[in-house]
Design a protein around this motif. Structure first.
Motif, PDB file in Angstrom:
ATOM      1  N   ARG A   1       1.350   3.542   6.772  1.00 46.62           N
ATOM      2  CA  ARG A   1       0.454   3.300   5.747  1.00 46.62           C
ATOM      3  C   ARG A   1      -0.509   2.155   6.183  1.00 46.62           C
ATOM      4  N   GLY A   2      -0.467   1.703   7.366  1.00 43.77           N
ATOM      5  CA  GLY A   2      -1.814   0.684   7.922  1.00 43.77           C
ATOM      6  C   GLY A   2      -1.342  -0.574   7.554  1.00 43.77           C
ATOM      7  N   GLY A   3      -0.307  -1.214   7.254  1.00 42.01           N
ATOM      8  CA  GLY A   3      -0.130  -2.397   6.891  1.00 42.01           C
ATOM      9  C   GLY A   3       1.101  -3.117   7.400  1.00 42.01           C
ATOM     10  N   PRO A   4       1.597  -4.314   7.651  1.00 43.35           N
ATOM     11  CA  PRO A   4       2.809  -5.073   7.764  1.00 43.35           C
ATOM     12  C   PRO A   4       3.903  -4.708   6.975  1.00 43.35           C
ATOM     13  N   GLY A   5       3.586  -4.778   5.588  1.00 43.47           N
ATOM     14  CA  GLY A   5       4.569  -4.317   4.557  1.00 43.47           C
ATOM     15  C   GLY A   5       5.767  -5.479   4.688  1.00 43.47           C
ATOM     16  N   GLY A   6       6.667  -5.107   3.923  1.00 42.87           N
ATOM     17  CA  GLY A   6       7.716  -6.114   3.621  1.00 42.87           C
ATOM     18  C   GLY A   6       8.971  -5.687   4.716  1.00 42.87           C
ATOM     19  N   GLY A   7      10.165  -6.167   4.363  1.00 42.27           N
ATOM     20  CA  GLY A   7      11.366  -5.858   5.600  1.00 42.27           C
ATOM     21  C   GLY A   7      11.311  -6.944   6.520  1.00 42.27           C
ATOM     22  N   PRO A   8      12.393  -6.892   6.991  1.00 47.06           N
ATOM     23  CA  PRO A   8      12.586  -7.990   8.413  1.00 47.06           C
ATOM     24  C   PRO A   8      11.619  -7.754   9.308  1.00 47.06           C
ATOM     25  N   GLY A   9      11.138  -8.850  10.002  1.00 47.63           N
ATOM     26  CA  GLY A   9      10.217  -8.560  11.079  1.00 47.63           C
ATOM     27  C   GLY A   9      10.911  -9.159  12.554  1.00 47.63           C
ATOM     28  N   VAL A  10      12.303  -9.409  12.334  1.00 43.64           N
ATOM     29  CA  VAL A  10      13.005  -9.918  13.675  1.00 43.64           C
ATOM     30  C   VAL A  10      14.348  -9.500  13.374  1.00 43.64           C
TER      31      VAL A  10
ATOM     32  N   PRO B   1       2.461  -3.781  11.767  1.00 45.20           N
ATOM     33  CA  PRO B   1       3.912  -3.619  11.867  1.00 45.20           C
ATOM     34  C   PRO B   1       4.540  -4.018  13.490  1.00 45.20           C
ATOM     35  N   VAL B   2       4.783  -5.063  13.249  1.00 44.50           N
ATOM     36  CA  VAL B   2       5.330  -5.565  14.590  1.00 44.50           C
ATOM     37  C   VAL B   2       6.835  -5.913  14.477  1.00 44.50           C
ATOM     38  N   LEU B   3       7.730  -5.350  15.325  1.00 43.85           N
ATOM     39  CA  LEU B   3       9.173  -5.670  14.980  1.00 43.85           C
ATOM     40  C   LEU B   3       9.641  -6.515  16.513  1.00 43.85           C
ATOM     41  N   LEU B   4      10.169  -7.694  16.354  1.00 41.85           N
ATOM     42  CA  LEU B   4      10.896  -8.638  17.415  1.00 41.85           C
ATOM     43  C   LEU B   4      12.327  -8.464  17.209  1.00 41.85           C
TER      44      LEU B   4
ATOM     45  N   THR C   1      17.809 -18.887  11.939  1.00 42.48           N
ATOM     46  CA  THR C   1      18.476 -19.169  10.820  1.00 42.48           C
ATOM     47  C   THR C   1      17.939 -19.332   9.353  1.00 42.48           C
ATOM     48  N   ARG C   2      16.726 -19.850   9.485  1.00 43.42           N
ATOM     49  CA  ARG C   2      15.913 -19.950   8.471  1.00 43.42           C
ATOM     50  C   ARG C   2      15.314 -18.652   7.751  1.00 43.42           C
ATOM     51  N   GLY C   3      14.897 -17.936   9.085  1.00 47.57           N
ATOM     52  CA  GLY C   3      14.438 -16.462   8.678  1.00 47.57           C
ATOM     53  C   GLY C   3      15.449 -15.540   7.854  1.00 47.57           C
ATOM     54  N   ILE C   4      16.544 -15.883   8.128  1.00 48.10           N
ATOM     55  CA  ILE C   4      17.769 -15.145   7.716  1.00 48.10           C
ATOM     56  C   ILE C   4      17.499 -15.293   5.807  1.00 48.10           C
ATOM     57  N   ASP C   5      17.555 -16.459   5.267  1.00 47.27           N
ATOM     58  CA  ASP C   5      17.291 -16.749   4.141  1.00 47.27           C
ATOM     59  C   ASP C   5      16.173 -16.137   3.524  1.00 47.27           C
ATOM     60  N   THR C   6      14.857 -16.280   4.235  1.00 53.10           N
ATOM     61  CA  THR C   6      13.698 -15.463   3.611  1.00 53.10           C
ATOM     62  C   THR C   6      13.888 -13.974   3.803  1.00 53.10           C
ATOM     63  N   GLY C   7      14.726 -13.348   4.345  1.00 57.84           N
ATOM     64  CA  GLY C   7      14.670 -12.079   4.698  1.00 57.84           C
ATOM     65  C   GLY C   7      13.564 -11.493   5.872  1.00 57.84           C
ATOM     66  N   ALA C   8      13.072 -12.492   6.486  1.00 55.67           N
ATOM     67  CA  ALA C   8      12.477 -12.073   7.711  1.00 55.67           C
ATOM     68  C   ALA C   8      13.197 -11.936   8.751  1.00 55.67           C
ATOM     69  N   VAL C   9      14.481 -12.110   8.969  1.00 56.35           N
ATOM     70  CA  VAL C   9      15.284 -11.868   9.930  1.00 56.35           C
ATOM     71  C   VAL C   9      16.505 -11.204   9.511  1.00 56.35           C
ATOM     72  N   LEU C  10      16.919 -10.207  10.445  1.00 52.05           N
ATOM     73  CA  LEU C  10      18.197  -9.527  10.217  1.00 52.05           C
ATOM     74  C   LEU C  10      18.891  -9.919  11.428  1.00 52.05           C
ATOM     75  N   ARG C  11      20.134 -10.674  11.084  1.00 52.11           N
ATOM     76  CA  ARG C  11      21.068 -10.962  12.249  1.00 52.11           C
ATOM     77  C   ARG C  11      22.178  -9.998  12.200  1.00 52.11           C
TER      78      ARG C  11
END
Length: 1023
Positions: free
Chosen positions: A30-39, A220-223, A241-251
């Protein structure tokens, strides 16, 4: 890639990873970063299967069309700068990099694995500043550009040049982010960056990763990272750990495999009883299970030690028992070389092809390069080594590499490292690549080899100061302790102290610089002693020990013979920097002005600007605003004439001027100075200075109601502050972050209160500007949390005797919290005195937001006295005052408070404007409070019957008390009416404030009047 069979027993984890990859690929299409975890954060013990799962993720991402970069940190190269990302970028096509407009290697030298060109010679200072010939730009005569006095003799060959300033590590971070963004957009539906064994990554790589976590690429970059939790650096672990709370990190925390999966997939056909014993001994760890299985097959039944301890090492090393001597030495060479285990280097390290002892002191292995190839094939057949990119080889698992490396004879290991360093030099490798092997083979003073470490330290100084400090430490360990090398030792110690200060190791930098100062004679005429004292005092200041800093500086300035003028200038500026933290500025005003006059005589424009900025901030804090405006204008005019090169190493001047302009409520100028300082600091400034600049900009964004960006800036500042180990710095960061969170989060959210409590805890018993600020912020957080008594106590603690501890230039704002807390508890006499003082001090200051605060204090009292209409009119005036300087947050707050009190029909207009400002700026607290107090609709017919369950969530007793507050009763009157103690009434009020989100009696009265209590909640009257 490893074998393609899916990882054993990880179906649930694979499903979640598939979902992440699918989401990323869809967003890329779709040409954008969008939502979902980035890490994706894979954690677990050694051997649990992290690397296997990460490899499977790479395979599945590649199958979906994503570009995949894979990097792996290694245990024995943890001081090679950016080694983790260099490995990830190694396989990229250089033509593709060029097509993407990637930064030139000179801009990010270590990241690309090449050496940068030497910096161009500096422009003569005299051409721009009128300084005497030979003076570096932006310095006093006889000093280096960072303020380090020039030594009487030159630095040792290859020693880090303190004048060197490049784009620095922050420019590398931004360049890497741009590169990853371009890759994601150009090469397919997205980009996966997979980083393995993160717990072994070098500090520079960890800094870059932290930057990418805080500033995700707009693509669209996934670490995906794999690490051992217990061995991960605390700041990075906290960021993830802070990223987990915001949904940016999937642990995904990988636990032991189930017994059935472990046995059936790893050892099919094994007798059940034996399988159960092996599984129990392994604890479900597949690596341990296989090691035990192989060990028992050879008669070795020892259980692995904890976390891969000696027991496991013995089992793994037992696999080497059948090897020939040549094969074993080849395995040892692969372990030693890590990512550089190419056939050519393996031949050099093992001595393959020699007939006798080689030039490097290695014995011949008795075979030629064909024999080396045969050995590698034999090792591969036993699955001890596996082929890698570019013809390289690697042991099959990092745990096996550790075991083999540590089992190598120490003397042979030294010889092998020496051979590797020479082979790399013959191949043209740069100093940063060779330094690792030089360090590990350096056992005595060898000037030629030491020069490699010094060159590597110099090249890493701007981009990887931790590596610079490490290599300088390696040189100091072998430098002879004799008079002939005494001067060189002190110079290198000071250079290392500077590198440590830049990377945030404040305590170690202080101790090392103190040792240098103590070792140099008081009559030193070279400036080395003064430079060490200045650095030591700076570290003491940033660590919060202002008395120690002042003592050091005054003693050095008073010594005889007197310091050289250029040294006295640096010492005087550092002396003034301690104010207004713990010493009233008037006590050091004369010292700072003397430093300014000295800078003028020496023609040092940047130092003169720094002295003026010090005066501007000091006078601003004290509330001497006419003088502050004059100094600020003069400092700003000086800074405008200076180039960024002039300001290298002097970013604190921009931070101080930015804060001065902020307290003068000239927010646009404050942000402009903060932005310029951030740009300079990110090119190579010290971490602690970057923190102050981030906070200044965050404060501007908060007051002008741009809360989303304010939160990002405060979060970044917190990560840096925690890395420095400075309690004083962490105190001010947490206090400012709590302010931002309080404004940004909705009513009832206690996150800001928790952060404020931590700020006060870190401050301890200190009595400084920042400790006072922490207590004030705690007071505000408690007030909005519904605990008026605690709010009052915190403010009084901050103010000390006669409230003199409250910052003079912001005292009306802090007094407002005292007024509101006293009114909330019905204690009106002190509230009247504090409101009177707020009015007088706001009049003296003449600052719009302080005048607005004093007006709100008066409004609280008018509402408590039963005149809400007059209170609303004062709030409207307060909003007008705040708007004069663009303090949108305070404008919105004044409007909403007035809307809740208005009785003349102006309430809806005030409410709509206040809520619109709050919502547009991300002010969750004000938006939430506005929604709790919506404007009353105009009457149309008979009024509706009051709801049966008004003020939902309150107990009947709490609704009774709320009704009495609406009638204008004080706490003692309510206590008498309901036959309760005043303390009990206050407790109920605290609960009511917390449940409703209001913070004052006036707001509670307005809310109660608006929604109306149910009939049975009306309190009985006495008599």
């Amino acid at each position: 890639m490893e074998r393609r069979t899916p990882p054993v027993g990880r179906a649930a984890e694979l499903d979640r990873l598939d979902a992440v990859v699918e989401g990323l690929a869809g967003r890329g299409a779709r040409g954008g970063p969008g939502g979902g975890p980035g890490v994706v954060d894979l954690t677990g013990a050694a051997g649990i299967g992290k690397s296997r799962l990460l490899a499977e993720l790479c395979v599945r991402a590649a199958a979906r069309g994503l570009t995949v970069l894979r990097g792996r940190a290694t245990e024995y190269e943890r001081h090679v700068p950016f080694g983790l990302f260099t490995d990830a970028l190694a396989d990229l096509d250089p033509d593709l990099l060029h097509a993407l407009g990637a930064p030139e290697p000179a801009a990010a030298p270590v990241l690309y694995g090449v050496e940068p060109p030497p910096p161009p010679p500096p422009e003569p200072a005299a051409a721009r500043t009128g300084a005497p010939p030979g003076t570096a730009p932006g310095t006093a005569p006889g000093t280096a550009p960072t303020g380090v006095p020039a030594a009487a003799e030159p630095l040792p060959p290859g020693a880090p040049d303190p004048s060197r300033r490049s784009e620095g590590r922050f420019a590398v971070h931004r360049a890497a982010a741009r590169l990853f963004t371009a890759l994601a957009r150009r090469t397919g539906p997205g980009l996966l960056i997979a980083l393995d064994d993160l717990h072994w990554a070098d500090p520079a790589s960890l800094e870059l990763l932290d930057h990418l976590l805080r500033h995700p690429p707009h693509a669209p970059v996934l670490l995906a990272v794999a690490r051992r939790e217990r061995q991960t650096a605390a700041p990075l672990g906290a960021a993830l750990t802070r990223g987990i709370d915001t949904g940016a990190v999937l642990r995904l925390d990988l636990g032991p495999l189930a017994e059935r999966a472990c046995v059936e997939h790893l050892a099919p056909g094994l007798p059940p009883a034996r399988a159960a014993r092996l599984y129990a001994a392994s604890g479900g760890n597949p690596l341990y299970f296989l090691a035990l299985l192989q060990g028992q097959g050879r008669g070795r039944g020892a259980a692995p030690g904890p976390a891969g301890g000696p027991g496991l090492a013995a089992l793994l090393l037992d696999e080497l028992t059948p090897l020939t001597g040549a094969q074993r030495r080849t395995a040892q060479a692969v372990a030693l070389l890590g990512d550089h285990a190419t056939p050519a280097l393996l031949a050099a390290v093992t001595g393959a092809g020699r007939d006798g002892p080689g030039a490097d002191g290695l014995d011949s292995d008795g075979h030629d390069s064909d024999g080396l190839d045969a050995d590698l094939r034999a090792l591969a057949a036993r699955d001890l080594v596996r082929p890698g990119p570019g013809g390289s080889w690697a042991l099959r698992h990092p745990v096996l590499r550790t075991a083999v490396h540590e089992d190598t004879d120490p003397q042979r290991r030294i010889r092998m490292h020496r051979a590797a360093a020479r082979a790399l030099a013959r191949a043209g490798a740069g100093a940063t690549v060779r330094a690792h092997h030089v360090e590990r083979s350096l056992t005595s003073w060898e000037p030629e080899r030491v020069a490699v470490l010094l060159e590597a330290a110099d090249k890493a100084a701007a981009t990887a100061p931790a590596s610079c400090a490490h290599w300088l430490g390696a040189v100091l360990r072998v430098l002879p302790h004799d008079p002939a090398h005494g001067r060189r030792r002190l110079e290198l110690m000071l250079a290392r102290a500077r590198a440590l200060s830049v990377c945030g190791e404040l305590r170690e930098s202080r101790d090392l610089s103190y040792a240098v100062a103590d070792a140099v004679a008081p009559d030193d005429a070279t400036g080395l002693r003064a430079a060490a004292v200045t650095l030591c005092a700076s570290m003491e200041r940033h660590l919060g020990d202002y008395d120690a800093a002042l003592s050091l500086l005054r003693r050095e300035l008073a010594r005889r013979p007197a310091p050289r003028p250029c040294d006295a200038l640096a010492l005087g500026l550092e002396l003034g920097a301690s104010a207004p933290h713990s010493t009233p500025f008037p006590r050091v005003r004369a010292d700072v002005l003397a430093a300014f006059e000295l800078a003028e005589r020496l023609g040092d424009g940047p130092a003169a600007a720094e002295a003026l900025a010090l005066c501007a901030l000091g006078e601003t804090y004290e509330g001497n605003l006419d003088a502050a405006r004059e100094f600020s204008a003069r400092a700003g005019a000086r800074l405008e004439t200076l180039t960024d090169r002039d300001l290298a190493g002097r970013c604190e001047a921009l931070a101080r001027l930015g804060w001065a302009e902020f307290h003068l409520e000239r927010f646009e100028a404050a942000e402009r100075y903060a932005d310029r300082g951030l740009a300079a600091a990110r090119r190579g400034g010290e971490l602690y200075i970057l923190t102050h600049l981030l906070l200044c900009k965050a404060a501007v964004r908060m007051n002008t109601c741009r809360l989303d960006s304010a939160r990002e800036l405060a979060d970044e500042a917190e990560g840096i502050a925690r890395a420095t180990g400075s309690g004083e710095l962490l105190t001010v960061v947490l206090a400012n972050r709590a302010q931002v969170l309080l404004a940004a989060l909705p009513p009832g959210d206690r996150t800001a209160l928790a952060v404020a409590e931590e700020a006060v805890a870190v401050a301890g018993g200190r009595r400084s500007w920042w400790a006072s600020l922490a207590w004030c912020v705690l007071g505000y957080a408690a007030l909005y949390g519904g605990d008026a008594d605690r709010a009052r106590a915190a403010m009084l603690h901050a103010g000390r005797d006669d409230l003199a501890g409250l910052q003079p230039s912001m005292r009306p704002l802090f007094l407002e919290a005292l007024v509101a807390s006293a009114v909330a508890t019905g204690d009106l006499d002190p509230a009247r005195e504090w409101a009177r003082r707020a009015r007088e001090e706001a009049g003296r200051l003449g600052l719009p937001t302080q005048r607005a605060s004093a007006l709100r204090s008066a409004a609280h009292l008018l509402a408590a006295d039963g005149d809400p209409g007059a209170a609303a009119r004062l709030c409207a005036r307060a909003a007008e005052e705040a708007a004069l300087c663009g303090a949108t947050l305070w404008e919105a707050q004044s409007l909403l408070l007035g809307a809740a009190l208005a009785t003349d029909g102006t309430g809806p207009r005030m409410w709509h404007r206040g809520r619109r400002l709050a919502r547009a700026g991300g002010a969750g607290l004000l938006t939430g409070l506005a929604d709790l107090l919506p404007p009353a609709p105009p009457p149309a017919g008979p009024p509706p019957a009051p709801p049966r369950s008004a003020l939902p969530g309150l107990t009947p007793r709490e609704r009774q008390i709320a009704a009495l507050v609406a009638e204008g009763l004080t706490t003692p009157a309510i206590a008498g009416r309901l036959y309760l103690s005043p303390r009990t009434v206050d407790t109920h009020l605290s609960h009511i404030y917390r449940k409703t989100g209001v913070t004052t009696r006036a707001a509670l009265a307005a809310l109660t009047a608006r929604v109306g209590p149910a009939r049975e909640d009306r309190a009985p009257r006495s008599g």
